[in-house]
Design a protein around this motif. Structure first.
Motif, PDB file in Angstrom:
ATOM      1  N   MET A  62     -14.282 -52.451 -15.222  1.00 46.44           N
ATOM      2  CA  MET A  62     -13.531 -53.702 -15.248  1.00 46.44           C
ATOM      3  C   MET A  62     -12.408 -53.615 -14.221  1.00 46.44           C
ATOM      4  SD  MET A  62     -11.847 -55.665 -18.447  1.00 46.44           S
ATOM      5  CE  MET A  62     -10.354 -54.783 -18.763  1.00 46.44           C
ATOM      6  N   ASP A  63     -12.342 -54.587 -13.322  1.00 43.54           N
ATOM      7  CA  ASP A  63     -11.338 -54.620 -12.271  1.00 43.54           C
ATOM      8  C   ASP A  63     -10.094 -55.351 -12.771  1.00 43.54           C
ATOM      9  OD1 ASP A  63     -10.066 -54.369  -9.856  1.00 43.54           O
ATOM     10  OD2 ASP A  63     -11.119 -56.060  -8.943  1.00 43.54           O
ATOM     11  N   LEU A  64      -8.999 -54.612 -12.908  1.00 43.00           N
ATOM     12  CA  LEU A  64      -7.746 -55.191 -13.382  1.00 43.00           C
ATOM     13  C   LEU A  64      -6.899 -55.772 -12.263  1.00 43.00           C
ATOM     14  CD1 LEU A  64      -6.626 -52.488 -15.972  1.00 43.00           C
ATOM     15  CD2 LEU A  64      -7.652 -54.705 -16.432  1.00 43.00           C
ATOM     16  N   GLU A  65      -7.289 -55.524 -11.038  1.00 39.56           N
ATOM     17  CA  GLU A  65      -6.459 -55.923  -9.896  1.00 39.56           C
ATOM     18  C   GLU A  65      -6.111 -57.413  -9.885  1.00 39.56           C
ATOM     19  OE1 GLU A  65      -4.039 -54.847  -6.718  1.00 39.56           O
ATOM     20  OE2 GLU A  65      -5.045 -53.621  -8.210  1.00 39.56           O
ATOM     21  N   PRO A  66      -7.048 -58.347 -10.174  1.00 38.55           N
ATOM     22  CA  PRO A  66      -6.654 -59.765 -10.184  1.00 38.55           C
ATOM     23  C   PRO A  66      -5.540 -60.066 -11.195  1.00 38.55           C
ATOM     24  CG  PRO A  66      -9.040 -59.580 -10.113  1.00 38.55           C
ATOM     25  CD  PRO A  66      -8.496 -58.187 -10.338  1.00 38.55           C
ATOM     26  N   MET A  67      -5.616 -59.455 -12.373  1.00 35.83           N
ATOM     27  CA  MET A  67      -4.569 -59.659 -13.372  1.00 35.83           C
ATOM     28  C   MET A  67      -3.251 -59.048 -12.897  1.00 35.83           C
ATOM     29  SD  MET A  67      -4.309 -58.411 -17.341  1.00 35.83           S
ATOM     30  CE  MET A  67      -3.952 -56.733 -16.900  1.00 35.83           C
ATOM     31  N   LEU A  68      -3.338 -57.867 -12.294  1.00 32.56           N
ATOM     32  CA  LEU A  68      -2.133 -57.208 -11.798  1.00 32.56           C
ATOM     33  C   LEU A  68      -1.494 -58.003 -10.667  1.00 32.56           C
ATOM     34  CD1 LEU A  68      -3.289 -53.485 -11.883  1.00 32.56           C
ATOM     35  CD2 LEU A  68      -1.758 -54.650 -13.480  1.00 32.56           C
ATOM     36  N   LEU A  69      -2.305 -58.643  -9.846  1.00 34.97           N
ATOM     37  CA  LEU A  69      -1.762 -59.467  -8.774  1.00 34.97           C
ATOM     38  C   LEU A  69      -0.991 -60.661  -9.329  1.00 34.97           C
ATOM     39  CD1 LEU A  69      -4.675 -59.375  -6.163  1.00 34.97           C
ATOM     40  CD2 LEU A  69      -2.442 -58.230  -6.013  1.00 34.97           C
ATOM     41  N   LYS A  70      -1.445 -61.191 -10.465  1.00 33.88           N
ATOM     42  CA  LYS A  70      -0.707 -62.282 -11.120  1.00 33.88           C
ATOM     43  C   LYS A  70       0.629 -61.765 -11.659  1.00 33.88           C
ATOM     44  CE  LYS A  70      -4.731 -65.009 -12.302  1.00 33.88           C
ATOM     45  NZ  LYS A  70      -5.634 -65.506 -13.318  1.00 33.88           N
TER      46      LYS A  70
ATOM     47  N   LEU B 131       9.837 -49.294 -14.751  1.00 34.45           N
ATOM     48  CA  LEU B 131      10.053 -48.538 -13.511  1.00 34.45           C
ATOM     49  C   LEU B 131       8.776 -47.818 -13.088  1.00 34.45           C
ATOM     50  CD1 LEU B 131      13.635 -47.085 -14.072  1.00 34.45           C
ATOM     51  CD2 LEU B 131      12.970 -49.051 -12.675  1.00 34.45           C
ATOM     52  N   PHE B 132       8.020 -47.331 -14.063  1.00 39.20           N
ATOM     53  CA  PHE B 132       6.728 -46.715 -13.761  1.00 39.20           C
ATOM     54  C   PHE B 132       5.793 -47.733 -13.088  1.00 39.20           C
ATOM     55  CE2 PHE B 132       6.806 -42.805 -16.469  1.00 39.20           C
ATOM     56  CZ  PHE B 132       6.215 -41.972 -15.538  1.00 39.20           C
ATOM     57  N   TYR B 133       5.776 -48.954 -13.602  1.00 37.76           N
ATOM     58  CA  TYR B 133       4.932 -49.989 -13.005  1.00 37.76           C
ATOM     59  C   TYR B 133       5.360 -50.247 -11.559  1.00 37.76           C
ATOM     60  CZ  TYR B 133       2.445 -54.314 -12.154  1.00 37.76           C
ATOM     61  OH  TYR B 133       1.620 -55.278 -11.611  1.00 37.76           O
ATOM     62  N   PHE B 134       6.674 -50.384 -11.345  1.00 34.17           N
ATOM     63  CA  PHE B 134       7.174 -50.595  -9.988  1.00 34.17           C
ATOM     64  C   PHE B 134       6.789 -49.431  -9.075  1.00 34.17           C
ATOM     65  CE2 PHE B 134      11.020 -53.216 -11.694  1.00 34.17           C
ATOM     66  CZ  PHE B 134      10.190 -54.291 -11.937  1.00 34.17           C
ATOM     67  N   ALA B 135       6.928 -48.213  -9.562  1.00 37.30           N
ATOM     68  CA  ALA B 135       6.594 -47.035  -8.755  1.00 37.30           C
ATOM     69  C   ALA B 135       5.103 -47.027  -8.421  1.00 37.30           C
ATOM     70  CB  ALA B 135       6.991 -45.754  -9.483  1.00 37.30           C
ATOM     71  N   TRP B 136       4.274 -47.353  -9.388  1.00 37.04           N
ATOM     72  CA  TRP B 136       2.832 -47.369  -9.177  1.00 37.04           C
ATOM     73  C   TRP B 136       2.449 -48.408  -8.130  1.00 37.04           C
ATOM     74  CZ3 TRP B 136      -0.909 -50.970 -11.553  1.00 37.04           C
ATOM     75  CH2 TRP B 136      -2.229 -50.619 -11.260  1.00 37.04           C
ATOM     76  N   ARG B 137       3.036 -49.599  -8.216  1.00 37.27           N
ATOM     77  CA  ARG B 137       2.716 -50.646  -7.252  1.00 37.27           C
ATOM     78  C   ARG B 137       3.300 -50.307  -5.876  1.00 37.27           C
ATOM     79  NH1 ARG B 137      -1.667 -52.922  -8.460  1.00 37.27           N
ATOM     80  NH2 ARG B 137      -1.186 -54.927  -7.544  1.00 37.27           N
ATOM     81  N   ALA B 138       4.454 -49.684  -5.839  1.00 32.46           N
ATOM     82  CA  ALA B 138       5.037 -49.264  -4.558  1.00 32.46           C
ATOM     83  C   ALA B 138       4.154 -48.205  -3.900  1.00 32.46           C
ATOM     84  CB  ALA B 138       6.454 -48.738  -4.757  1.00 32.46           C
ATOM     85  N   GLN B 139       3.582 -47.315  -4.694  1.00 32.33           N
ATOM     86  CA  GLN B 139       2.661 -46.309  -4.156  1.00 32.33           C
ATOM     87  C   GLN B 139       1.452 -46.962  -3.508  1.00 32.33           C
ATOM     88  OE1 GLN B 139       1.986 -43.938  -7.694  1.00 32.33           O
ATOM     89  NE2 GLN B 139       2.986 -42.190  -6.738  1.00 32.33           N
ATOM     90  N   ARG B 140       1.116 -48.128  -3.955  1.00 35.51           N
ATOM     91  CA  ARG B 140      -0.019 -48.868  -3.376  1.00 35.51           C
ATOM     92  C   ARG B 140       0.424 -49.695  -2.170  1.00 35.51           C
ATOM     93  NH1 ARG B 140      -4.631 -49.240  -7.097  1.00 35.51           N
ATOM     94  NH2 ARG B 140      -5.283 -50.960  -5.770  1.00 35.51           N
ATOM     95  N   GLY B 141       1.720 -49.598  -1.824  1.00 37.43           N
ATOM     96  CA  GLY B 141       2.221 -50.236  -0.610  1.00 37.43           C
ATOM     97  C   GLY B 141       2.969 -51.534  -0.793  1.00 37.43           C
ATOM     98  N   TYR B 142       3.119 -52.012  -2.017  1.00 34.36           N
ATOM     99  CA  TYR B 142       3.794 -53.290  -2.230  1.00 34.36           C
ATOM    100  C   TYR B 142       5.298 -53.148  -2.026  1.00 34.36           C
ATOM    101  CZ  TYR B 142      -0.582 -55.097  -3.926  1.00 34.36           C
ATOM    102  OH  TYR B 142      -1.883 -55.499  -4.008  1.00 34.36           O
ATOM    103  N   ARG B 143       5.804 -53.893  -1.044  1.00 30.37           N
ATOM    104  CA  ARG B 143       7.214 -53.803  -0.690  1.00 30.37           C
ATOM    105  C   ARG B 143       8.127 -54.294  -1.821  1.00 30.37           C
ATOM    106  NH1 ARG B 143      11.483 -56.075   0.919  1.00 30.37           N
ATOM    107  NH2 ARG B 143      12.861 -55.015   2.366  1.00 30.37           N
ATOM    108  N   TRP B 144       7.710 -55.359  -2.515  1.00 32.92           N
ATOM    109  CA  TRP B 144       8.529 -55.891  -3.595  1.00 32.92           C
ATOM    110  C   TRP B 144       8.776 -54.820  -4.662  1.00 32.92           C
ATOM    111  CZ3 TRP B 144       7.278 -55.775  -8.655  1.00 32.92           C
ATOM    112  CH2 TRP B 144       5.938 -55.575  -8.975  1.00 32.92           C
ATOM    113  N   ALA B 145       7.760 -54.023  -4.950  1.00 32.89           N
ATOM    114  CA  ALA B 145       7.875 -53.008  -6.000  1.00 32.89           C
ATOM    115  C   ALA B 145       8.851 -51.911  -5.576  1.00 32.89           C
ATOM    116  CB  ALA B 145       6.511 -52.420  -6.321  1.00 32.89           C
TER     117      ALA B 145
END
Length: 162
Positions: free
Chosen positions: A1-9, A86-100
């Motif tokens: 199951m791909d969670l990425e679309p939900m995470l993008l929201k 903060l873990f969520y922000f760190a995880w998304r920042a590791q994927r390159g998201y500047r906002w995170a």
């Protein structure tokens, strides 16, 4: 199951209009960037352990008849929720998201100040919790230090205006 679309929201809610802005993938994959995020992840894991330890101490004290003030319980649950965020922000920042990266950097600077100010209020928290707050703040200052390095600021610099 791909969670990425939900995470993008969820990213859109947390990151606003710039939620899709990503750092240069080459810089995100750089060994210094990856090493910084390994350290940040470990520091945040220690924060979760400290928060869980505070919860265990509070339950043990409560089970032994010690009445803990409402602010003690609220602080425990808020800190755990905040650290998971903060873990969520760190995880998304590791994927390159500047906002995170930006949110993680901001909150790792603000939370220690708020925590230390609250710890300084006489009688608000028991001594063991004041100690826990000081340790919590010092660890978050360490996270902020990694995020404020020249390398990390270069990786997650603002995109040039068109």
């Amino acid at each position: 199951m791909d969670l990425e679309p939900m995470l993008l929201k969820l990213d859109r809610i947390a990151g606003g209009r710039d939620a899709g802005v990503k750092a240069d993938p080459e810089l995100v994959a750089h060994p210094r960037t990856r090493r910084a995020f390994v350290w940040i992840t470990w520091l945040l894991a220690v924060e979760v352990l400290i928060g869980l330890a505070a919860l265990v101490v509070a339950f043990v004290l409560f089970a032994n008849g010690v009445v803990l003030a409402f602010p003690v319980w609220m602080r425990i649950f808020i800190v755990l929720a905040m650290t998971l965020t903060l873990f969520y922000f760190a995880w998304r920042a590791q994927r390159g998201y500047r906002w995170a990266y930006s949110r993680l950097r901001l909150f790792s600077k603000i939370f220690p100040v708020v925590t230390l100010v609250m710890a300084a209020i006489p009688g608000l928290f028991p001594f063991w919790m004041v100690t826990e707050q000081i340790v919590f703040s010092l660890i978050l200052i360490g996270v902020a230090d990694f995020l404020d390095s020249d390398h990390m600021r270069t990786v997650f610099r603002k995109p040039e205006a068109a």
